[in-house]
Motif scaffolding. Structure first.
Motif, PDB file in Angstrom:
ATOM      1  N   ALA A  76       0.836  -1.204   0.000  1.00 47.44           N
ATOM      2  CA  ALA A  76       0.000   0.000   0.000  1.00 47.44           C
ATOM      3  C   ALA A  76       0.870   1.252   0.000  1.00 47.44           C
ATOM      4  N   ALA A  77       0.229   2.372  -0.271  1.00 51.62           N
ATOM      5  CA  ALA A  77       0.904   3.669  -0.234  1.00 51.62           C
ATOM      6  C   ALA A  77       0.368   4.476   0.947  1.00 51.62           C
ATOM      7  N   SER A  78       1.127   5.461   1.370  1.00 51.07           N
ATOM      8  CA  SER A  78       0.664   6.332   2.460  1.00 51.07           C
ATOM      9  C   SER A  78       1.040   7.768   2.149  1.00 51.07           C
ATOM     10  N   ARG A  79       0.264   8.671   2.704  1.00 53.45           N
ATOM     11  CA  ARG A  79       0.524  10.104   2.510  1.00 53.45           C
ATOM     12  C   ARG A  79       0.295  10.820   3.827  1.00 53.45           C
ATOM     13  N   TYR A  80       1.188  11.722   4.174  1.00 54.76           N
ATOM     14  CA  TYR A  80       1.050  12.442   5.432  1.00 54.76           C
ATOM     15  C   TYR A  80       1.873  13.723   5.393  1.00 54.76           C
ATOM     16  N   ASP A  81       1.469  14.676   6.231  1.00 51.52           N
ATOM     17  CA  ASP A  81       2.231  15.914   6.400  1.00 51.52           C
ATOM     18  C   ASP A  81       3.240  15.706   7.509  1.00 51.52           C
ATOM     19  N   ARG A  86      16.691  20.095   5.909  1.00 49.97           N
ATOM     20  CA  ARG A  86      17.543  20.423   4.770  1.00 49.97           C
ATOM     21  C   ARG A  86      19.021  20.235   5.117  1.00 49.97           C
ATOM     22  N   LYS A  87      19.850  20.319   4.104  1.00 46.90           N
ATOM     23  CA  LYS A  87      21.292  20.201   4.302  1.00 46.90           C
ATOM     24  C   LYS A  87      21.817  21.262   5.264  1.00 46.90           C
ATOM     25  N   ASP A  88      21.230  22.478   5.197  1.00 49.20           N
ATOM     26  CA  ASP A  88      21.684  23.572   6.063  1.00 49.20           C
ATOM     27  C   ASP A  88      21.094  23.494   7.469  1.00 49.20           C
ATOM     28  N   GLY A  89      20.349  22.422   7.764  1.00 47.65           N
ATOM     29  CA  GLY A  89      19.783  22.237   9.101  1.00 47.65           C
ATOM     30  C   GLY A  89      18.403  22.827   9.289  1.00 47.65           C
ATOM     31  N   LEU A  90      17.916  23.559   8.291  1.00 53.83           N
ATOM     32  CA  LEU A  90      16.594  24.169   8.397  1.00 53.83           C
ATOM     33  C   LEU A  90      15.511  23.107   8.315  1.00 53.83           C
ATOM     34  N   ARG A  91      14.530  23.198   9.215  1.00 52.89           N
ATOM     35  CA  ARG A  91      13.386  22.285   9.165  1.00 52.89           C
ATOM     36  C   ARG A  91      12.340  22.847   8.211  1.00 52.89           C
ATOM     37  N   ILE A  92      11.777  21.984   7.378  1.00 51.99           N
ATOM     38  CA  ILE A  92      10.769  22.409   6.418  1.00 51.99           C
ATOM     39  C   ILE A  92       9.540  21.524   6.542  1.00 51.99           C
ATOM     40  N   ASN A  93       8.376  22.126   6.345  1.00 55.90           N
ATOM     41  CA  ASN A  93       7.117  21.390   6.363  1.00 55.90           C
ATOM     42  C   ASN A  93       6.848  20.840   4.971  1.00 55.90           C
ATOM     43  N   VAL A  94       6.575  19.556   4.897  1.00 57.89           N
ATOM     44  CA  VAL A  94       6.338  18.910   3.609  1.00 57.89           C
ATOM     45  C   VAL A  94       5.156  17.954   3.720  1.00 57.89           C
ATOM     46  N   THR A  95       4.549  17.661   2.581  1.00 60.02           N
ATOM     47  CA  THR A  95       3.627  16.538   2.494  1.00 60.02           C
ATOM     48  C   THR A  95       4.354  15.435   1.745  1.00 60.02           C
ATOM     49  N   VAL A  96       4.287  14.232   2.251  1.00 58.39           N
ATOM     50  CA  VAL A  96       5.078  13.118   1.728  1.00 58.39           C
ATOM     51  C   VAL A  96       4.134  12.006   1.268  1.00 58.39           C
ATOM     52  N   THR A  97       4.379  11.501   0.052  1.00 55.64           N
ATOM     53  CA  THR A  97       3.671  10.326  -0.444  1.00 55.64           C
ATOM     54  C   THR A  97       4.687   9.199  -0.608  1.00 55.64           C
ATOM     55  N   VAL A  98       4.429   8.078   0.024  1.00 53.28           N
ATOM     56  CA  VAL A  98       5.351   6.938   0.003  1.00 53.28           C
ATOM     57  C   VAL A  98       4.651   5.774  -0.683  1.00 53.28           C
ATOM     58  N   SER A  99       5.278   5.239  -1.749  1.00 50.36           N
ATOM     59  CA  SER A  99       4.655   4.176  -2.545  1.00 50.36           C
ATOM     60  C   SER A  99       5.645   3.043  -2.784  1.00 50.36           C
ATOM     61  N   ALA A 112       9.275   4.528  -3.359  1.00 48.02           N
ATOM     62  CA  ALA A 112       9.329   5.833  -4.007  1.00 48.02           C
ATOM     63  C   ALA A 112       8.742   6.867  -3.061  1.00 48.02           C
ATOM     64  N   VAL A 113       9.426   7.986  -2.939  1.00 49.16           N
ATOM     65  CA  VAL A 113       8.980   9.047  -2.030  1.00 49.16           C
ATOM     66  C   VAL A 113       8.841  10.342  -2.826  1.00 49.16           C
ATOM     67  N   ILE A 114       7.676  10.953  -2.735  1.00 51.43           N
ATOM     68  CA  ILE A 114       7.448  12.270  -3.335  1.00 51.43           C
ATOM     69  C   ILE A 114       7.189  13.247  -2.202  1.00 51.43           C
ATOM     70  N   ALA A 115       7.965  14.323  -2.162  1.00 51.72           N
ATOM     71  CA  ALA A 115       7.819  15.329  -1.102  1.00 51.72           C
ATOM     72  C   ALA A 115       7.556  16.690  -1.724  1.00 51.72           C
ATOM     73  N   ARG A 116       6.647  17.417  -1.134  1.00 54.42           N
ATOM     74  CA  ARG A 116       6.309  18.761  -1.618  1.00 54.42           C
ATOM     75  C   ARG A 116       6.318  19.739  -0.457  1.00 54.42           C
ATOM     76  N   ASP A 117       6.929  20.890  -0.671  1.00 58.88           N
ATOM     77  CA  ASP A 117       7.002  21.928   0.353  1.00 58.88           C
ATOM     78  C   ASP A 117       5.614  22.520   0.576  1.00 58.88           C
ATOM     79  N   ILE A 118       5.135  22.500   1.828  1.00 58.52           N
ATOM     80  CA  ILE A 118       3.816  23.060   2.142  1.00 58.52           C
ATOM     81  C   ILE A 118       3.935  24.214   3.133  1.00 58.52           C
ATOM     82  N   GLY A 119       5.158  24.767   3.248  1.00 53.60           N
ATOM     83  CA  GLY A 119       5.357  25.866   4.188  1.00 53.60           C
ATOM     84  C   GLY A 119       4.467  27.055   3.893  1.00 53.60           C
ATOM     85  N   ALA A 120       4.370  27.441   2.598  1.00 52.27           N
ATOM     86  CA  ALA A 120       3.549  28.597   2.229  1.00 52.27           C
ATOM     87  C   ALA A 120       2.083  28.327   2.524  1.00 52.27           C
TER      88      ALA A 120
END
Length: 214
Positions: A76-81, A86-99, A112-120
């Motif tokens: 199965a696949a899962s999706r969650y926020d 990041r490499k510079d140590g900054l934490r970022i909010n993302v939505t992740v889909t794992v398949s 397979a992992v798809i990540a999208r920035d949802i900070g905005a």
């Protein structure tokens, strides 16, 4: 040849995507890394392929990754926020889909992992919540009677001041309409005002009228 062309097309789509798209073994070793991942996380493919995916995960979120991998092993696949680092140590909010990734025999061989920035998006939602809370506070605590209603007159929301003015509880008032509560001699002017609002939604109509107390 068609299969090769199809694979090349898919590879091009993945590489050009603005989303971070990566693949890894079921144990978490990173196998591929597209340009979207480079932009989002700050690592080049040369720097990170072969490393463990946990390099991107805050310690307090590792359980999420283990749970997602367990889901993938079932097919199965899962999706969650969540949050990634990041490499510079900054934490970022993302939505992740794992398949799951399957081989030609159908066996699950990777993830397979798809990540999208949802900070905005989260920032906009936070501003909207703050705005709604300020409006709710001003509405509820206003010394003036206030209500929200559709143009047909059905009442959607009232504040305590108008309940006191008209002698109704909030549940009872929400069962009424503005025409019902309006003095008969002022009904035409009220309906005319509603008509002006229909014609020009940006208008502000100011009038004196009488209501019928309970």
């Amino acid at each position: 040849k068609r299969a090769e062309e199809s694979r090349a097309l898919l590879a091009s789509i993945v590489e050009c995507s603005d989303d971070a798209i990566v693949s890894a073994t079921l144990e978490g070793t990173l196998l591929s890394w597209n340009r979207g991942a480079e932009a989002l996380f700050g690592y080049t493919a040369a720097e990170i392929v072969g490393k463990d995916y946990s390099i991107l995960v805050p310690p307090d979120r590792l359980d999420q990754v283990r749970q997602a991998l367990a889901v993938v092993r079932t097919g199965a696949a899962s999706r969650y926020d969540t949050v990634r680092v990041r490499k510079d140590g900054l934490r970022i909010n993302v939505t992740v889909t794992v398949s799951p990734i399957r081989n030609s025999s159908g066996a699950i061989v990777g993830v397979a992992v798809i990540a999208r920035d949802i900070g905005a998006r989260l920032q906009a939602e936070g501003k909207l919540r703050d705005s709604e809370e300020r409006f709710r506070g001003a509405f509820e605590n206003a010394p003036l009677g206030m209500c929200l209603a559709v143009l047909g007159g059905r009442i959607l929301q009232v504040n305590p001041a108008i309940c006191r003015m008209l002698g109704y509880s909030e549940p009872d008032l929400l069962k009424r309409t503005l025409p019902e509560l309006t003095h008969p001699d002022d009904l035409k002017n009220t309906l005319d005002a509603i008509g002006r609002l229909r014609a020009d939604p940006s208008a502000c109509v100011d009038m004196e009228k009488r209501y019928i107390h309970r």
